[in-house]
Enzyme design. Structure first.
Site, PDB file in Angstrom:
ATOM      1  N   ASP A 156     -15.583   0.032  -2.276  1.00 45.32           N
ATOM      2  CA  ASP A 156     -15.085   0.735  -0.900  1.00 45.32           C
ATOM      3  C   ASP A 156     -13.172   0.283  -0.761  1.00 45.32           C
ATOM      4  O   ASP A 156     -13.622  -0.840  -0.394  1.00 45.32           O
ATOM      5  CB  ASP A 156     -15.793   1.122   0.147  1.00 45.32           C
ATOM      6  CG  ASP A 156     -15.336   2.154   1.136  1.00 45.32           C
ATOM      7  OD1 ASP A 156     -15.011   3.353   0.922  1.00 45.32           O
ATOM      8  OD2 ASP A 156     -14.805   1.921   2.595  1.00 45.32           O
ATOM      9  N   ASN A 173      -2.723   4.629   4.122  1.00 43.04           N
ATOM     10  CA  ASN A 173      -1.996   6.049   4.699  1.00 43.04           C
ATOM     11  C   ASN A 173      -0.626   5.543   5.498  1.00 43.04           C
ATOM     12  O   ASN A 173       0.212   6.267   5.380  1.00 43.04           O
ATOM     13  CB  ASN A 173      -2.526   7.066   4.073  1.00 43.04           C
ATOM     14  CG  ASN A 173      -3.061   6.901   2.477  1.00 43.04           C
ATOM     15  OD1 ASN A 173      -2.865   6.742   1.434  1.00 43.04           O
ATOM     16  ND2 ASN A 173      -4.481   7.397   2.303  1.00 43.04           N
ATOM     17  N   HIS A 188       1.287   8.713   1.882  1.00 41.04           N
ATOM     18  CA  HIS A 188      -0.019   8.964   1.234  1.00 41.04           C
ATOM     19  C   HIS A 188       0.182   8.362  -0.866  1.00 41.04           C
ATOM     20  O   HIS A 188      -0.177   7.864  -1.411  1.00 41.04           O
ATOM     21  CB  HIS A 188      -0.431  10.336   0.540  1.00 41.04           C
ATOM     22  CG  HIS A 188      -0.889  10.805   2.246  1.00 41.04           C
ATOM     23  ND1 HIS A 188      -2.351  10.160   2.378  1.00 41.04           N
ATOM     24  CD2 HIS A 188      -0.465  11.337   3.878  1.00 41.04           C
ATOM     25  CE1 HIS A 188      -2.829  10.827   3.556  1.00 41.04           C
ATOM     26  NE2 HIS A 188      -1.453  11.393   4.328  1.00 41.04           N
ATOM     27  N   ASP A 235      -1.592   6.815  -3.263  1.00 40.22           N
ATOM     28  CA  ASP A 235      -2.309   6.507  -4.581  1.00 40.22           C
ATOM     29  C   ASP A 235      -1.648   5.478  -5.154  1.00 40.22           C
ATOM     30  O   ASP A 235      -2.590   5.330  -6.012  1.00 40.22           O
ATOM     31  CB  ASP A 235      -0.843   8.137  -4.328  1.00 40.22           C
ATOM     32  CG  ASP A 235      -2.004   9.111  -4.443  1.00 40.22           C
ATOM     33  OD1 ASP A 235      -2.248   9.454  -3.142  1.00 40.22           O
ATOM     34  OD2 ASP A 235      -1.466   9.972  -4.005  1.00 40.22           O
ATOM     35  N   ASP A 280     -11.881   6.393  -1.402  1.00 39.25           N
ATOM     36  CA  ASP A 280     -11.056   5.247  -2.168  1.00 39.25           C
ATOM     37  C   ASP A 280     -12.273   4.320  -2.626  1.00 39.25           C
ATOM     38  O   ASP A 280     -13.175   3.547  -1.935  1.00 39.25           O
ATOM     39  CB  ASP A 280     -10.548   4.708  -0.636  1.00 39.25           C
ATOM     40  CG  ASP A 280     -11.068   4.568   0.710  1.00 39.25           C
ATOM     41  OD1 ASP A 280     -11.867   5.538   0.729  1.00 39.25           O
ATOM     42  OD2 ASP A 280     -11.207   3.129   1.522  1.00 39.25           O
TER      43      ASP A 280
END
Length: 184
Positions: free
Chosen positions: A63, A71, A76, A80, A106
């Site tokens: 995680d 973000n 974003h 990514d 994530d």
């Protein structure tokens, strides 16, 4: 060719084309479009096979730490890029002796047949904590990782292994995200 032969061949050709399109769609549905890793559905069947056949198998959950901040701060597209880099790093660590998945957001999972076939936990920790360069920005990245040796379970099931790995991952998060190397 005669007309009856063509008329008989057209439906067969149509069904063959339709079948190949369905196979392609199914394969696509089992792969995450951003990372190329397996989705949970595509991963689970293969991971269960490894869990039952490999006595030294290790399951892990990953995680990303503070991903929302990435973000929110960088956008974003940068998020990514971090997810894609994390997926590549995890897949490289797993090598051909296991299988990796993006479970969503994530969160990632992997199972390897034997941890001796990997570069080792320290190498994974180092890889997952390398910054990601995105459009000239250096984005710090860290991740919490939880492991479960399936041999340590009373019954070697993937579900139990993932539950144990999840508990281990949250124990790592509780000790502090950036300062602790998880112990397998």
């Amino acid at each position: 060719m005669e007309l009856p032969v063509i008329a008989a061949a057209l439906p067969a050709f149509g069904w063959a084309l339709h079948g190949s399109l369905l196979v392609r769609r199914l394969a696509t549905a089992r792969r995450d479009p951003l990372t190329g890793l397996h989705t949970r559905a595509g991963w689970t069947t293969r991971a269960e096979r490894i869990a039952t056949r490999s006595p030294r198998a290790v399951a892990l959950l990953v995680d990303l730490d503070d991903f929302k901040a990435i973000n929110d701060t960088h956008g974003h597209a940068a998020g990514d890029a971090v997810i894609t880099a994390t997926a590549a790093r995890l897949a490289t660590w797993t090598t051909r002796h296991g299988i990796t998945a993006r479970l969503g957001g994530d969160e990632f999972a992997a199972i390897v047949t034997d941890p001796a076939h990997t570069p080792g936990i320290a190498a994974l920790h180092k890889a997952l904590h390398r910054p990601v360069i995105y459009r000239g920005l250096t984005i710090p990245v860290s991740a919490s990782v939880g492991f479960c040796h399936l041999a340590d379970l009373p019954v070697r099931t993937l579900t139990d292994a993932l539950s144990a790995a999840d508990a281990a991952m949250y124990a790592v998060k509780g000790r502090g995200r950036r300062n602790n190397t998880p112990r397998p």
